[in-house]
Design a protein around this motif. Structure first.
Motif, PDB file in Angstrom:
ATOM      1  N   LYS A  25       0.829  -1.207   0.000  1.00 41.99           N
ATOM      2  CA  LYS A  25       0.000   0.000   0.000  1.00 41.99           C
ATOM      3  C   LYS A  25       0.865   1.259   0.000  1.00 41.99           C
ATOM      4  O   LYS A  25       0.563   2.231  -0.700  1.00 41.99           O
ATOM      5  CB  LYS A  25      -0.931   0.005   1.219  1.00 41.99           C
ATOM      6  CG  LYS A  25      -2.070  -0.991   1.126  1.00 41.99           C
ATOM      7  CD  LYS A  25      -2.915  -0.962   2.393  1.00 41.99           C
ATOM      8  CE  LYS A  25      -4.003  -2.001   2.367  1.00 41.99           C
ATOM      9  NZ  LYS A  25      -4.778  -2.034   3.624  1.00 41.99           N
ATOM     10  N   LYS A  26       1.941   1.230   0.781  1.00 39.01           N
ATOM     11  CA  LYS A  26       2.852   2.362   0.853  1.00 39.01           C
ATOM     12  C   LYS A  26       3.524   2.599  -0.509  1.00 39.01           C
ATOM     13  O   LYS A  26       3.650   3.729  -0.972  1.00 39.01           O
ATOM     14  CB  LYS A  26       3.912   2.094   1.923  1.00 39.01           C
ATOM     15  CG  LYS A  26       4.694   3.280   2.362  1.00 39.01           C
ATOM     16  CD  LYS A  26       5.646   2.862   3.485  1.00 39.01           C
ATOM     17  CE  LYS A  26       6.019   4.019   4.338  1.00 39.01           C
ATOM     18  NZ  LYS A  26       6.918   3.661   5.424  1.00 39.01           N
ATOM     19  N   ALA A  27       3.944   1.514  -1.158  1.00 37.97           N
ATOM     20  CA  ALA A  27       4.582   1.615  -2.473  1.00 37.97           C
ATOM     21  C   ALA A  27       3.596   2.165  -3.511  1.00 37.97           C
ATOM     22  O   ALA A  27       3.957   3.011  -4.334  1.00 37.97           O
ATOM     23  CB  ALA A  27       5.112   0.256  -2.912  1.00 37.97           C
ATOM     24  N   LEU A  28       2.362   1.700  -3.476  1.00 39.25           N
ATOM     25  CA  LEU A  28       1.346   2.192  -4.410  1.00 39.25           C
ATOM     26  C   LEU A  28       1.045   3.665  -4.170  1.00 39.25           C
ATOM     27  O   LEU A  28       0.824   4.433  -5.108  1.00 39.25           O
ATOM     28  CB  LEU A  28       0.068   1.363  -4.304  1.00 39.25           C
ATOM     29  CG  LEU A  28       0.150  -0.049  -4.903  1.00 39.25           C
ATOM     30  CD1 LEU A  28      -1.110  -0.846  -4.569  1.00 39.25           C
ATOM     31  CD2 LEU A  28       0.379   0.005  -6.399  1.00 39.25           C
ATOM     32  N   SER A  29       1.048   4.072  -2.916  1.00 39.33           N
ATOM     33  CA  SER A  29       0.823   5.474  -2.580  1.00 39.33           C
ATOM     34  C   SER A  29       1.957   6.348  -3.122  1.00 39.33           C
ATOM     35  O   SER A  29       1.718   7.413  -3.701  1.00 39.33           O
ATOM     36  CB  SER A  29       0.710   5.632  -1.064  1.00 39.33           C
ATOM     37  OG  SER A  29       0.610   6.984  -0.709  1.00 39.33           O
ATOM     38  N   LYS A  30       3.200   5.893  -2.958  1.00 36.15           N
ATOM     39  CA  LYS A  30       4.346   6.640  -3.486  1.00 36.15           C
ATOM     40  C   LYS A  30       4.295   6.697  -5.013  1.00 36.15           C
ATOM     41  O   LYS A  30       4.596   7.727  -5.612  1.00 36.15           O
ATOM     42  CB  LYS A  30       5.660   5.992  -3.043  1.00 36.15           C
ATOM     43  CG  LYS A  30       6.034   6.289  -1.629  1.00 36.15           C
ATOM     44  CD  LYS A  30       7.400   5.712  -1.295  1.00 36.15           C
ATOM     45  CE  LYS A  30       7.789   6.037   0.133  1.00 36.15           C
ATOM     46  NZ  LYS A  30       9.135   5.587   0.455  1.00 36.15           N
ATOM     47  N   ALA A  31       3.921   5.592  -5.627  1.00 36.54           N
ATOM     48  CA  ALA A  31       3.818   5.552  -7.089  1.00 36.54           C
ATOM     49  C   ALA A  31       2.769   6.542  -7.573  1.00 36.54           C
ATOM     50  O   ALA A  31       2.977   7.245  -8.563  1.00 36.54           O
ATOM     51  CB  ALA A  31       3.486   4.136  -7.555  1.00 36.54           C
ATOM     52  N   SER A  34       4.126  10.077  -7.366  1.00 40.14           N
ATOM     53  CA  SER A  34       5.063  10.313  -8.468  1.00 40.14           C
ATOM     54  C   SER A  34       4.303  10.566  -9.759  1.00 40.14           C
ATOM     55  O   SER A  34       4.644  11.467 -10.536  1.00 40.14           O
ATOM     56  CB  SER A  34       5.986   9.108  -8.663  1.00 40.14           C
ATOM     57  OG  SER A  34       6.844   8.959  -7.571  1.00 40.14           O
ATOM     58  N   PHE A  35       3.263   9.769  -9.994  1.00 40.23           N
ATOM     59  CA  PHE A  35       2.432   9.926 -11.180  1.00 40.23           C
ATOM     60  C   PHE A  35       1.798  11.312 -11.209  1.00 40.23           C
ATOM     61  O   PHE A  35       1.793  11.987 -12.240  1.00 40.23           O
ATOM     62  CB  PHE A  35       1.363   8.827 -11.197  1.00 40.23           C
ATOM     63  CG  PHE A  35       0.376   8.950 -12.317  1.00 40.23           C
ATOM     64  CD1 PHE A  35       0.739   8.618 -13.610  1.00 40.23           C
ATOM     65  CD2 PHE A  35      -0.922   9.382 -12.069  1.00 40.23           C
ATOM     66  CE1 PHE A  35      -0.175   8.724 -14.648  1.00 40.23           C
ATOM     67  CE2 PHE A  35      -1.839   9.490 -13.099  1.00 40.23           C
ATOM     68  CZ  PHE A  35      -1.459   9.163 -14.393  1.00 40.23           C
ATOM     69  N   GLU A  36       1.273  11.748 -10.070  1.00 44.40           N
ATOM     70  CA  GLU A  36       0.653  13.075  -9.991  1.00 44.40           C
ATOM     71  C   GLU A  36       1.658  14.189 -10.255  1.00 44.40           C
ATOM     72  O   GLU A  36       1.322  15.210 -10.857  1.00 44.40           O
ATOM     73  CB  GLU A  36       0.022  13.288  -8.613  1.00 44.40           C
ATOM     74  CG  GLU A  36      -1.263  12.533  -8.405  1.00 44.40           C
ATOM     75  CD  GLU A  36      -1.831  12.723  -7.001  1.00 44.40           C
ATOM     76  OE1 GLU A  36      -1.052  12.940  -6.047  1.00 44.40           O
ATOM     77  OE2 GLU A  36      -3.061  12.657  -6.867  1.00 44.40           O
ATOM     78  N   ASN A  37       2.914  14.013  -9.808  1.00 39.44           N
ATOM     79  CA  ASN A  37       3.946  15.024 -10.024  1.00 39.44           C
ATOM     80  C   ASN A  37       4.395  15.073 -11.483  1.00 39.44           C
ATOM     81  O   ASN A  37       4.707  16.145 -12.003  1.00 39.44           O
ATOM     82  CB  ASN A  37       5.158  14.762  -9.129  1.00 39.44           C
ATOM     83  CG  ASN A  37       4.853  15.042  -7.672  1.00 39.44           C
ATOM     84  OD1 ASN A  37       3.986  15.842  -7.355  1.00 39.44           O
ATOM     85  ND2 ASN A  37       5.555  14.374  -6.784  1.00 39.44           N
ATOM     86  N   PRO A  40       1.460  16.615 -14.987  1.00 39.60           N
ATOM     87  CA  PRO A  40       1.344  17.959 -15.584  1.00 39.60           C
ATOM     88  C   PRO A  40       2.473  18.253 -16.580  1.00 39.60           C
ATOM     89  O   PRO A  40       2.225  18.798 -17.654  1.00 39.60           O
ATOM     90  CB  PRO A  40       1.416  18.905 -14.379  1.00 39.60           C
ATOM     91  CG  PRO A  40       1.012  18.070 -13.225  1.00 39.60           C
ATOM     92  CD  PRO A  40       1.467  16.677 -13.528  1.00 39.60           C
ATOM     93  N   GLN A  41       3.684  17.866 -16.229  1.00 40.55           N
ATOM     94  CA  GLN A  41       4.827  18.068 -17.118  1.00 40.55           C
ATOM     95  C   GLN A  41       4.642  17.253 -18.402  1.00 40.55           C
ATOM     96  O   GLN A  41       4.843  17.755 -19.505  1.00 40.55           O
ATOM     97  CB  GLN A  41       6.104  17.660 -16.392  1.00 40.55           C
ATOM     98  CG  GLN A  41       7.362  17.877 -17.190  1.00 40.55           C
ATOM     99  CD  GLN A  41       8.593  17.416 -16.427  1.00 40.55           C
ATOM    100  OE1 GLN A  41       8.511  16.633 -15.501  1.00 40.55           O
ATOM    101  NE2 GLN A  41       9.740  17.892 -16.844  1.00 40.55           N
ATOM    102  N   PHE A  42       4.248  16.016 -18.248  1.00 42.11           N
ATOM    103  CA  PHE A  42       4.038  15.116 -19.379  1.00 42.11           C
ATOM    104  C   PHE A  42       2.962  15.673 -20.311  1.00 42.11           C
ATOM    105  O   PHE A  42       3.159  15.766 -21.525  1.00 42.11           O
ATOM    106  CB  PHE A  42       3.651  13.730 -18.865  1.00 42.11           C
ATOM    107  CG  PHE A  42       3.406  12.718 -19.943  1.00 42.11           C
ATOM    108  CD1 PHE A  42       4.452  12.210 -20.683  1.00 42.11           C
ATOM    109  CD2 PHE A  42       2.121  12.265 -20.215  1.00 42.11           C
ATOM    110  CE1 PHE A  42       4.239  11.267 -21.669  1.00 42.11           C
ATOM    111  CE2 PHE A  42       1.893  11.327 -21.197  1.00 42.11           C
ATOM    112  CZ  PHE A  42       2.951  10.830 -21.933  1.00 42.11           C
ATOM    113  N   LEU A  43       1.829  16.076 -19.753  1.00 39.83           N
ATOM    114  CA  LEU A  43       0.739  16.607 -20.569  1.00 39.83           C
ATOM    115  C   LEU A  43       1.121  17.906 -21.262  1.00 39.83           C
ATOM    116  O   LEU A  43       0.761  18.137 -22.418  1.00 39.83           O
ATOM    117  CB  LEU A  43      -0.515  16.807 -19.718  1.00 39.83           C
ATOM    118  CG  LEU A  43      -1.210  15.528 -19.249  1.00 39.83           C
ATOM    119  CD1 LEU A  43      -2.366  15.857 -18.309  1.00 39.83           C
ATOM    120  CD2 LEU A  43      -1.688  14.693 -20.421  1.00 39.83           C
ATOM    121  N   GLY A  44       1.874  18.749 -20.564  1.00 43.17           N
ATOM    122  CA  GLY A  44       2.323  20.005 -21.157  1.00 43.17           C
ATOM    123  C   GLY A  44       3.219  19.782 -22.366  1.00 43.17           C
ATOM    124  O   GLY A  44       3.037  20.409 -23.424  1.00 43.17           O
TER     125      GLY A  44
END
Length: 161
Positions: A25-31, A34-37, A40-44
């Protein structure tokens, strides 16, 4: 192929979950964070590239970095890649879009290798940690490698078009 990769990831996730639920659960939360961070850069970047590809006709792209552009196209792509700052996970979808729009394999290989290996924008930061001379040589060798990659990719994939 994607099905195999996604299936393997799911099986490994289930194995991890069965061994240690809290760690998983902790690993999925960190993932997810990271995805959220990254998103925005990826979409831009994808938006800018998509807009550029919509404005530029495939003929223009082909004339600048197409198969017929030769060494000029490879050199142009290498310089653009060296001065552009783009995350690796965006470089490959960009390469795919360029290939579909008429870019040549050697030119795209040079672009991707310099995008991922040469850091003109980050040179000062790199020099701070490893020294100016080492940073210069590392970037210079990486820039030269982009031409080697272009030749290899051109010989391996270029004939298949």
């Amino acid at each position: 192929m994607e099905l195999i990769l996604y299936g393997s990831a799911l099986v490994l996730l289930l194995i991890s979950y069965s061994k240690d639920k809290e760690k998983t659960k902790k690993a999925l939360s960190k993932a997810w964070k990271s995805f959220e961070n990254i998103m925005p850069q990826f979409l831009g970047i994808i938006f800018i590239i998509g807009l550029t590809l919509a404005i530029l006709k495939p003929e223009v792209i082909s004339s600048i970095i197409g198969e017929s552009s030769g060494i000029f196209g490879v050199l142009f792509a290498s310089v653009v890649g060296a001065i552009t700052m783009m995350p690796t996970f965006v470089a490959f979808p960009t390469a795919d879009m360029l290939l579909k729009s008429g870019a040549g394999y050697p030119q795209v290989a040079a672009l991707v290798s310099t995008l991922t290996l040469v850091g003109v924008v980050t040179f000062a930061l790199e020099a701070k940690y490893i020294g100016k001379k080492a940073a210069f040589y590392r970037n210079f060798v990486a820039f030269l490698f982009s031409f080697i990659a272009a030749v290899i990719i051109g010989n391996v994939l270029g004939g298949g078009r």
